[in-house]
Design a protein around this motif. Sequence first.
Motif, mmCIF file in Angstrom:
data_model
loop_
_atom_site.group_PDB
_atom_site.id
_atom_site.type_symbol
_atom_site.label_atom_id
_atom_site.label_comp_id
_atom_site.label_asym_id
_atom_site.label_seq_id
_atom_site.Cartn_x
_atom_site.Cartn_y
_atom_site.Cartn_z
ATOM 1 N N GLY A 6 0.663 -1.099 0.069
ATOM 2 C CA GLY A 6 -0.096 -0.019 0.134
ATOM 3 C C GLY A 6 0.724 1.155 0.059
ATOM 4 N N GLY A 7 0.352 2.117 -0.807
ATOM 5 C CA GLY A 7 1.049 3.591 -0.829
ATOM 6 C C GLY A 7 0.047 4.410 -0.172
ATOM 7 N N PHE A 8 0.269 4.819 1.096
ATOM 8 C CA PHE A 8 -0.759 5.719 1.801
ATOM 9 C C PHE A 8 -0.376 7.219 1.764
ATOM 10 N N ASN A 9 -0.996 8.083 1.452
ATOM 11 C CA ASN A 9 -0.666 9.634 1.474
ATOM 12 C C ASN A 9 -0.871 10.075 2.926
ATOM 13 N N PHE A 10 -0.199 10.966 3.362
ATOM 14 C CA PHE A 10 -0.149 11.630 4.682
ATOM 15 C C PHE A 10 -0.108 12.950 4.583
ATOM 16 N N ASN A 11 -0.582 13.775 5.794
ATOM 17 C CA ASN A 11 -0.463 15.132 5.529
ATOM 18 C C ASN A 11 -0.162 15.930 6.856
ATOM 19 N N GLY A 12 0.502 15.159 7.602
ATOM 20 C CA GLY A 12 1.088 15.542 8.824
ATOM 21 C C GLY A 12 1.651 14.559 9.726
ATOM 22 N N TYR A 13 2.030 14.617 11.148
ATOM 23 C CA TYR A 13 2.544 13.701 11.787
ATOM 24 C C TYR A 13 1.669 12.688 12.293
ATOM 25 N N GLU A 14 0.435 12.915 12.751
ATOM 26 C CA GLU A 14 -0.599 11.944 13.201
ATOM 27 C C GLU A 14 -0.794 11.028 12.203
ATOM 28 N N ASP A 15 -1.323 11.225 10.876
ATOM 29 C CA ASP A 15 -1.641 10.274 9.946
ATOM 30 C C ASP A 15 -0.514 9.300 9.559
ATOM 31 N N ALA A 16 0.762 10.207 9.516
ATOM 32 C CA ALA A 16 2.002 9.265 9.008
ATOM 33 C C ALA A 16 2.279 8.308 10.013
ATOM 34 N N GLN A 17 2.394 8.623 11.399
ATOM 35 C CA GLN A 17 2.660 7.697 12.453
ATOM 36 C C GLN A 17 1.529 6.807 12.463
ATOM 37 N N GLY A 18 0.284 7.014 12.203
ATOM 38 C CA GLY A 18 -0.760 5.931 12.015
ATOM 39 C C GLY A 18 -0.470 4.978 11.065
ATOM 40 N N ILE A 19 -0.169 5.341 10.016
ATOM 41 C CA ILE A 19 0.212 4.471 8.758
ATOM 42 C C ILE A 19 1.354 3.455 9.242
ATOM 43 N N ILE A 20 2.147 4.204 9.999
ATOM 44 C CA ILE A 20 3.494 3.191 10.105
ATOM 45 C C ILE A 20 2.903 2.324 11.288
#
Length: 286
Positions: A21-35
């Motif tokens: 999956g390639g998941f778009n993020f827009n800040g820290y919270e969603d980026a960390q959630g993806i990880i």
Amino acid sequence: MALVTLKEILAGTRAGHYAVGGFNFNGYEDAQGIINGAVAKNSPVILMASMGAVKYIGLHQVAGMVKGMAESVDIPVCLHLDHATDYDLIKEAIKCGFTSVMVDASAKSYEDNIADSKMIVDFAKQYGCSVEAELGKVGGKEENIVVEDASAAFTDPDDVPRFVSETGIDALAVAIGTVHGFYKSEPKLDFPRLQKIVEITDCPLVLHGGSGVPVEDFKKCVQMGMSKINVGTELKATYSNAVRAAVAANPESEFDPRKYVGPVKDACAKVVEGKIDIFGSANKAF
């Protein structure tokens, strides 16, 4: 572990019948959630920043943040610049540590698309960075990329071999009926077209417009040979809905911003875990 390239993260996908999956993020919270979601499933993951996201967060800030996240986990993480039409921005991203970039010259002629994509590939090679390009036009809207449905053009399988050979790209985004954004009606994917493309190239294939595609269609794409599936709009909606719910649930006397944006991490992680199950990449971390 250190960030890995798109070429590395997609290497075993087609033979193993799974997609990353390639998941778009827009800040820290969603980026960390993806990880976090990928770690929970022991899956490789691709974090994607759009041109809008890097302008909002900062190019070097994105690179530093995701590099730090990748180094604190034991799964392969790739940092990818998504749908980039600004070639100066692409080059800066490569120089500051992105391990993959997408050059989007799909609005140009076939010849110009080849020339521009090859130019970025030649530049990226100096830094060990992977390159994705697009052949055909995926409809819909993704931030600054707007393609009216009437202008969307499916990928012509006959155009693929020369495009892949002359550009030297590491992944090819194909247009087979998906659109960016949420769907107004259920998408009708052109599976015979995908089959033809799979048969004539070994280049890893990418499906854009993954928010709202039926589960069975996802699974069929993966089994046929799709290597990377992009999800963006669904995570944006998840982020916004999590914040709205947190605001509604907390009293007005609460001033800790973490109480409002913190739930985004868990909400996005759940979406990512669900997609990983569909894409088949659980326990594929190397």
